[in-house]
Design an enzyme around this catalytic site. Structure first.
Site, PDB file in Angstrom:
ATOM      1  N   TYR A   1      -2.787   2.981   7.798  1.00 33.08           N
ATOM      2  CA  TYR A   1      -2.082   4.254   7.422  1.00 33.08           C
ATOM      3  C   TYR A   1      -1.480   4.719   8.737  1.00 33.08           C
ATOM      4  CZ  TYR A   1      -4.552   4.548   2.779  1.00 33.08           C
ATOM      5  OH  TYR A   1      -4.984   4.203   1.677  1.00 33.08           O
TER       6      TYR A   1
ATOM      7  N   HIS B   1      -9.964  -3.266   2.756  1.00 29.12           N
ATOM      8  CA  HIS B   1      -8.736  -2.900   2.152  1.00 29.12           C
ATOM      9  C   HIS B   1      -8.255  -3.688   0.919  1.00 29.12           C
ATOM     10  CE1 HIS B   1      -5.350   0.298   3.146  1.00 29.12           C
ATOM     11  NE2 HIS B   1      -5.660   0.106   1.810  1.00 29.12           N
TER      12      HIS B   1
END
Length: 263
Positions: free
Chosen positions: A55, A111
């Site tokens: 991110y 992830h």
């Protein structure tokens, strides 16, 4: 007064850690926008922040958390390791902790399943090691199927505490819910609004009965089922409305009607 957000107990290195069922997602928020969003959310009463290495906003989140003045133990922080970091897991977590200005995270997730022979197991072994070292209280995965979870458990004997997956009423899959529950894995959903028709008459009817919005109904549906949900917004009014969903109470009939949107 901030709404009371219920929590789910996760297996942790030091026993158990409480994970609030409603948190703040931070995907696509960068720079000062990310900082302001997190500061506002914490002021409103959010106590669960979700970020990830990919991110690119961990430093801003760390600064916002520090500037909030809140005690470390009062905020649940999740970050995630990208699948391409196989072999570099330790340095990835150390960078995340440095950016977040923390000595540990409450939850560290893989992830996405890494590609390559035995890559998933090798990465999971390093994630387990990070938990054993006290760098992550609880550990889990994101975007994993039950079969992939079984591979990790078969190889290491350690089960993920959480599986973070795309989830909404439209995605409601009782078989997946049961499969994760049987394995003792908490279901955490992301993208709760994008994946559901927010103009659906079922949501409109339930919302009207509670003087709420369809978005609040969707969030309360997650919380009432015990699914963790992490909506994201950079707008203070929406952040406040999302958090207020924790105080709704849907009837059994309303929950069943929303469940049926996934059929």
């Amino acid at each position: 007064m901030s709404p009371t957000v219920p929590a789910v107990h996760l297996t942790a290195r030091d026993g158990a850690v409480d994970m609030p069922l409603l948190g703040l997602g931070t995907w696509q928020a960068r720079g000062e926008e990310a900082y302001r969003m997190v500061r506002t959310a914490l002021e409103l009463g959010y106590r669960h922040l979700d970020t990830a290495t990919m991110y690119g906003n961990e430093a801003e989140i760390g600064r916002a958390l520090t500037d909030s003045g809140l005690a470390r133990e009062d905020v649940f922080v999740t970050t995630k390791c990208p699948p391409e970091r196989v072999g570099r897991e330790d340095e990835t977590l150390e960078r995340s902790l440095s950016d977040l200005a923390l000595d540990h995270v409450d939850l560290w997730l893989v992830h996405w399943p890494p590609r390559g022979d035995n890559a998933g197991v090798r990465m999971w072994e390093r994630v387990v090691a990070a938990q054993e070292a006290g760098r992550a209280r609880a550990i889990g995965v994101s975007n994993y199927s039950p079969d992939l979870i079984d591979e990790l458990v078969g190889a290491t004997g350690v089960s993920p505490a959480v599986d973070q997956v795309p989830w909404s009423p439209s995605d409601h899959d009782a078989a997946l819910v049961d499969a994760l529950r049987e394995r003792g894995v908490v279901l955490e959903g992301y993208s709760p609004f994008k994946r559901t028709d927010m103009d659906d008459p079922v949501l409109a009817k339930v919302a009207a009965a509670h003087d709420a919005t369809p978005q609040q109904v969707v969030l309360r549906w997650h919380v009432q089922h015990g699914y963790v949900v992490i909506p994201k917004s950079v707008h203070a009014d929406r952040l406040e409305a999302n958090l207020a969903a924790a105080d709704l109470d849907l009837t059994d009939e309303e929950m069943a009607a929303v469940d049926a949107l996934g059929s």
